[in-house]
Design a protein around this motif. Structure first.
Motif, PDB file in Angstrom:
ATOM      1  N   HIS A  22      -2.663   6.966   8.301  1.00  0.00           N
ATOM      2  CA  HIS A  22      -1.767   6.757   9.406  1.00  0.00           C
ATOM      3  C   HIS A  22      -0.909   5.465   9.093  1.00  0.00           C
ATOM      4  O   HIS A  22       0.198   5.538   9.238  1.00  0.00           O
ATOM      5  CB  HIS A  22      -2.152   6.925  10.686  1.00  0.00           C
ATOM      6  N   GLN A  23      -1.849   4.631   8.519  1.00  0.00           N
ATOM      7  CA  GLN A  23      -1.089   3.330   8.362  1.00  0.00           C
ATOM      8  C   GLN A  23      -0.071   3.350   7.225  1.00  0.00           C
ATOM      9  O   GLN A  23       0.855   2.666   7.232  1.00  0.00           O
ATOM     10  CB  GLN A  23      -2.146   1.955   8.223  1.00  0.00           C
ATOM     11  N   THR A  24      -0.664   3.948   6.265  1.00  0.00           N
ATOM     12  CA  THR A  24       0.261   4.087   4.986  1.00  0.00           C
ATOM     13  C   THR A  24       1.606   4.883   5.221  1.00  0.00           C
ATOM     14  O   THR A  24       2.680   4.656   5.040  1.00  0.00           O
ATOM     15  CB  THR A  24      -0.699   4.831   3.934  1.00  0.00           C
ATOM     16  N   HIS A  80      -1.554  -0.144   0.201  1.00  0.00           N
ATOM     17  CA  HIS A  80      -2.351   0.414   1.233  1.00  0.00           C
ATOM     18  C   HIS A  80      -3.626   1.412   0.730  1.00  0.00           C
ATOM     19  O   HIS A  80      -4.636   1.407   1.054  1.00  0.00           O
ATOM     20  CB  HIS A  80      -1.363   1.429   2.287  1.00  0.00           C
TER      21      HIS A  80
END
Length: 444
Positions: free
Chosen positions: A7-9, A335
């Motif tokens: 999700h962060q990537t 990431h």
């Protein structure tokens, strides 16, 4: 195992794409990251027909078409129907500039003019191949063939006609049956199908759009006719990264990715292979192609070293940044960098194990290591110099795969290695080995 990014990537990738669409005022854009042959992330911004674009929305590929045509040409070469050193006139007798070779056309080193002697071909209906050949003459050769990189859309029109004549059917039928369908690229077509983006130019000083024309380029179509989707272009990225699915041999694809010409001199950050553009970025060597037609921009890059690809499709004539895809790669590396492949032990024959270790070319130490499949790697012990990999042959020799000894033969004797007449010995200038010129005594 999931191929999707975290999700962060995904949020960081989407943020970069959103900035591109907003700051460059792009009517719509799709982008994707491909890992190990699968889409790891894809997203779109803007609107197509009032709806967000999807991975099935078609955009025009432009010059990415050239790479597809190049694969069809290389298939002909692999079948023995042509040689890359053949002059194009051998296969297109009507050509009045027939000394340029097939390889030179593939690598944009033929010297041919960039654009055809017709009205602006990207914005007007095309002419038939016979008429194009009649119009292009010796005066349209701008440079000595082989001298320099000079991008030529005309050159790929000729390659498309070459494919058509040798196969006996239109180039589009050939690439569809031999390249697109085997790769699962069923949504890649010569003319748009719904849903597809319309091509626009964006006014430089106002937020208004101008529709761009779209025509069948006919003879010039192999230079930039195809339309495709994010899903299909992701399959193409996987192909360029090495997932050939039997369309061509892996060695042929590797040959296409080799730099045939450098586009920017000593810097060597951009070049061209055989139908594939090349660029270097942050230690990566990327292969793929850019695409530009009135109303559309597209690019796909793939890194075969870690089977990663990035791509975008947009319906704007100009104005995008040059860093979108390399920024997506940078975000991915920051990431979620790729994990090294797990090391596994391998079997090795006793006779090959006995060959490993230090050998000397004169006084210079080299190290011989084993590679999978009875391959060998011969490298200077102190780095640099003439390093090459070798693959075994049926006659008991090894063939150079790359580096200085690419294509040369390595032979193994009881007390030395013979690499294309260069003798490598266990000790520096071993007097017991047949070193050409003889060996005297080491002196103080």
């Amino acid at each position: 195992m999931s191929h999707q990014v975290g999700h962060q990537t995904a949020a960081a990738l989407l943020r970069r794409l959103a900035a591109e669409q907003a700051e460059c005022r792009i009517p719509s854009i799709m982008a994707a990251v491909v890992r190990d042959g699968h889409i790891a992330w894809a997203a779109g911004r803007g609107r197509v027909g009032g709806e967000p674009p999807t991975t099935r929305t078609q955009y025009r590929l432009g010059s990415i078409t050239k790479s597809v045509v190049a694969v069809a040409v290389m298939r002909l070469r692999d079948e023995g129907l042509l040689d890359l050193l053949d002059p194009i006139g051998k296969h297109l007798p009507g050509a009045r500039f027939g000394e340029a070779t097939v390889a030179q056309l593939l690598s944009h080193t033929s010297g041919l003019t960039a654009e055809p002697p017709t009205p602006w071909w990207e914005r007007t209906p095309g002419v038939e191949a016979g008429e194009l050949l009649a119009r292009v003459g010796p005066g349209h050769v701008k440079h000595r063939p082989g001298r320099r990189f000079h991008y030529s859309n005309v050159g790929f029109a000729l390659l498309g006609e070459l494919v058509a004549r040798l196969r006996g059917r239109p180039w589009l039928d050939v690439v569809r049956q031999e390249v697109l369908e085997p790769l699962g690229m069923s949504d890649t077509t010569a003319r748009p199908r719904a849903p597809h983006a319309s091509g626009y130019a964006v006014h430089p000083y106002a937020d208004v759009l101008l529709p761009e024309p779209e025509h069948d380029a006919v003879a010039m179509a192999p230079a930039g006719q195809l339309w495709s989707t994010t899903a299909d272009l992701a399959r193409w990225a996987a192909f360029v990264a090495g997932d050939t699915r039997g369309v061509i041999d892996a060695a042929t694809l590797e040959e296409m990715r080799e730099p045939a010409i450098v586009d920017d001199g000593d810097a060597w950050s951009a070049g061209y292979g055989l139908g594939l553009q090349l660029t270097r970025y942050a230690g990566r060597r990327l292969a793929g192609h850019t695409g530009s037609m009135p109303g559309f921009l597209a690019t796909v890059w793939a890194d075969p070293a870690d089977r990663v690809g990035v791509l975008f499709l947009a319906n704007t004539t100009s104005g995008m940044s040059r860093t979108l895809l390399t920024d997506l790669l940078r975000i991915l590396d920051e990431h979620e960098p790729s994990l090294p492949r797990e090391w596994e032990p391998a079997e090795a024959d006793a006779d090959l194990l006995a060959l490993t270790g230090v050998w000397h070319w004169g006084p210079t130490p080299y190290v011989l290591r084993l590679l999978p499949g009875r391959g060998l790697a011969l490298e200077p012990a102190r780095g640099g110099g003439r390093a090459s990999r070798f693959v075994p042959q049926d006659d008991g020799t090894w063939l150079g795969l790359d580096g200085y000894y690419a294509g040369e033969t390595l032979r193994v004797a009881a007390d030395h290695l013979d690499v294309n007449t260069f003798v490598f010995t266990r000790e520096p200038y071993d007097p017991g080995a047949p070193v050409p010129g003889g060996v005297e005594t080491w002196r103080a």
